[in-house]
Scaffold this motif. Sequence first.
Motif, PDB file in Angstrom:
ATOM      1  N   LYS A  92      -9.314  51.131  37.172  1.00  0.00           N
ATOM      2  CA  LYS A  92      -8.122  51.990  37.200  1.00  0.00           C
ATOM      3  C   LYS A  92      -8.480  53.403  37.640  1.00  0.00           C
ATOM      4  O   LYS A  92      -7.713  54.042  38.370  1.00  0.00           O
ATOM      5  N   LEU A  93      -9.625  53.916  37.232  1.00  0.00           N
ATOM      6  CA  LEU A  93     -10.068  55.231  37.715  1.00  0.00           C
ATOM      7  C   LEU A  93     -10.284  55.200  39.228  1.00  0.00           C
ATOM      8  O   LEU A  93      -9.838  56.099  39.946  1.00  0.00           O
ATOM      9  N   ALA A  94     -10.956  54.154  39.716  1.00  0.00           N
ATOM     10  CA  ALA A  94     -11.190  54.036  41.159  1.00  0.00           C
ATOM     11  C   ALA A  94      -9.870  53.899  41.918  1.00  0.00           C
ATOM     12  O   ALA A  94      -9.708  54.473  43.004  1.00  0.00           O
ATOM     13  N   GLU A  95      -8.910  53.161  41.373  1.00  0.00           N
ATOM     14  CA  GLU A  95      -7.582  53.055  42.000  1.00  0.00           C
ATOM     15  C   GLU A  95      -6.894  54.409  42.054  1.00  0.00           C
ATOM     16  O   GLU A  95      -6.273  54.761  43.062  1.00  0.00           O
ATOM     17  N   ALA A  96      -6.990  55.158  40.970  1.00  0.00           N
ATOM     18  CA  ALA A  96      -6.359  56.486  40.932  1.00  0.00           C
ATOM     19  C   ALA A  96      -6.966  57.405  41.983  1.00  0.00           C
ATOM     20  O   ALA A  96      -6.250  58.155  42.660  1.00  0.00           O
ATOM     21  N   VAL A  97      -8.274  57.336  42.149  1.00  0.00           N
ATOM     22  CA  VAL A  97      -8.945  58.127  43.183  1.00  0.00           C
ATOM     23  C   VAL A  97      -8.446  57.712  44.560  1.00  0.00           C
ATOM     24  O   VAL A  97      -8.051  58.547  45.376  1.00  0.00           O
ATOM     25  N   ARG A  98      -8.478  56.409  44.829  1.00  0.00           N
ATOM     26  CA  ARG A  98      -8.021  55.898  46.125  1.00  0.00           C
ATOM     27  C   ARG A  98      -6.589  56.340  46.413  1.00  0.00           C
ATOM     28  O   ARG A  98      -6.290  56.848  47.498  1.00  0.00           O
ATOM     29  N   ASP A  99      -5.709  56.166  45.444  1.00  0.00           N
ATOM     30  CA  ASP A  99      -4.305  56.499  45.650  1.00  0.00           C
ATOM     31  C   ASP A  99      -4.080  58.002  45.802  1.00  0.00           C
ATOM     32  O   ASP A  99      -3.249  58.430  46.603  1.00  0.00           O
ATOM     33  N   HIS A 100      -4.834  58.789  45.053  1.00  0.00           N
ATOM     34  CA  HIS A 100      -4.702  60.245  45.158  1.00  0.00           C
ATOM     35  C   HIS A 100      -5.124  60.743  46.539  1.00  0.00           C
ATOM     36  O   HIS A 100      -4.518  61.665  47.094  1.00  0.00           O
ATOM     37  N   LEU A 101      -6.149  60.121  47.100  1.00  0.00           N
ATOM     38  CA  LEU A 101      -6.685  60.560  48.394  1.00  0.00           C
ATOM     39  C   LEU A 101      -5.966  59.945  49.590  1.00  0.00           C
ATOM     40  O   LEU A 101      -6.106  60.427  50.706  1.00  0.00           O
ATOM     41  N   ALA A 102      -5.181  58.895  49.383  1.00  0.00           N
ATOM     42  CA  ALA A 102      -4.520  58.195  50.495  1.00  0.00           C
ATOM     43  C   ALA A 102      -3.740  59.122  51.426  1.00  0.00           C
ATOM     44  O   ALA A 102      -3.839  58.981  52.651  1.00  0.00           O
ATOM     45  N   PRO A 103      -2.964  60.087  50.923  1.00  0.00           N
ATOM     46  CA  PRO A 103      -2.192  60.946  51.833  1.00  0.00           C
ATOM     47  C   PRO A 103      -3.058  61.786  52.776  1.00  0.00           C
ATOM     48  O   PRO A 103      -2.582  62.241  53.812  1.00  0.00           O
ATOM     49  N   TYR A 104      -4.327  61.975  52.428  1.00  0.00           N
ATOM     50  CA  TYR A 104      -5.213  62.790  53.275  1.00  0.00           C
ATOM     51  C   TYR A 104      -5.794  62.005  54.441  1.00  0.00           C
ATOM     52  O   TYR A 104      -6.377  62.588  55.346  1.00  0.00           O
ATOM     53  N   ARG A 105      -5.666  60.686  54.375  1.00  0.00           N
ATOM     54  CA  ARG A 105      -6.148  59.811  55.457  1.00  0.00           C
ATOM     55  C   ARG A 105      -7.603  60.096  55.835  1.00  0.00           C
ATOM     56  O   ARG A 105      -7.945  60.245  57.013  1.00  0.00           O
ATOM     57  N   LEU A 106      -8.458  60.170  54.837  1.00  0.00           N
ATOM     58  CA  LEU A 106      -9.876  60.418  55.073  1.00  0.00           C
ATOM     59  C   LEU A 106     -10.462  59.306  55.933  1.00  0.00           C
ATOM     60  O   LEU A 106     -10.084  58.142  55.805  1.00  0.00           O
ATOM     61  N   LYS A 107     -11.372  59.672  56.797  1.00  0.00           N
ATOM     62  CA  LYS A 107     -12.036  58.667  57.625  1.00  0.00           C
ATOM     63  C   LYS A 107     -12.939  57.779  56.764  1.00  0.00           C
ATOM     64  O   LYS A 107     -13.083  56.583  57.020  1.00  0.00           O
ATOM     65  N   ARG A 108     -13.524  58.366  55.726  1.00  0.00           N
ATOM     66  CA  ARG A 108     -14.480  57.600  54.934  1.00  0.00           C
ATOM     67  C   ARG A 108     -14.527  58.136  53.509  1.00  0.00           C
ATOM     68  O   ARG A 108     -14.585  59.338  53.300  1.00  0.00           O
ATOM     69  N   LEU A 109     -14.514  57.225  52.554  1.00  0.00           N
ATOM     70  CA  LEU A 109     -14.746  57.537  51.152  1.00  0.00           C
ATOM     71  C   LEU A 109     -15.949  56.708  50.724  1.00  0.00           C
ATOM     72  O   LEU A 109     -15.914  55.477  50.809  1.00  0.00           O
ATOM     73  N   LEU A 110     -16.991  57.356  50.289  1.00  0.00           N
ATOM     74  CA  LEU A 110     -18.233  56.678  49.925  1.00  0.00           C
ATOM     75  C   LEU A 110     -18.501  56.790  48.437  1.00  0.00           C
ATOM     76  O   LEU A 110     -17.960  57.665  47.757  1.00  0.00           O
ATOM     77  N   LEU A 111     -19.384  55.921  47.971  1.00  0.00           N
ATOM     78  CA  LEU A 111     -19.942  56.012  46.630  1.00  0.00           C
ATOM     79  C   LEU A 111     -21.278  55.304  46.646  1.00  0.00           C
ATOM     80  O   LEU A 111     -21.616  54.609  47.605  1.00  0.00           O
TER      81      LEU A 111
END
Length: 142
Positions: A92-111
């Motif tokens: 759920k934390l990872a989903e919240a991160v993904r959803d929060h960042l979605a509007p920015y349309r980042l080319k890449r999100l890493l971990l």
Amino acid sequence: MSTVSPYEISTDPDRLDLDLVHHWLSTGAFWALGRSRETIGRAAAASINFGAYDGEGRQVGYARVVSDLATFGWLCDVYVAEAHRGRGLGTKLAEAVRDHLAPYRLKRLLLSTIDAHEVYARVGFEPFPYPERLMYIPGAGG
């Protein structure tokens, strides 16, 4: 802010208990053992922070993202208190991160993870296709 029964996930920095986050990371997270309270504070100040809270408002999880909010993000310091593990809160934390960042349309999100691949795969993370392209400077600057 999103509510995940019975948890709430928020990016409100005023709700974070950074002393608790310091305790968790510096004593219970292999990647941050011994990290100073000052370092935790500086990292949080330069990041987007996600707190997970139980039904009584107590902080039970944490994650942060380092990002330019234009092209790149790095998800790190994901931690769930032991008493709340196994309930899907990391996902759920990872989903919240993904959803929060979605509007920015980042080319890449890493971990980086050594033991939680399935948690992150549930929200769309995949193994990096060209790991031989990644480089780093160990201990850079300190």
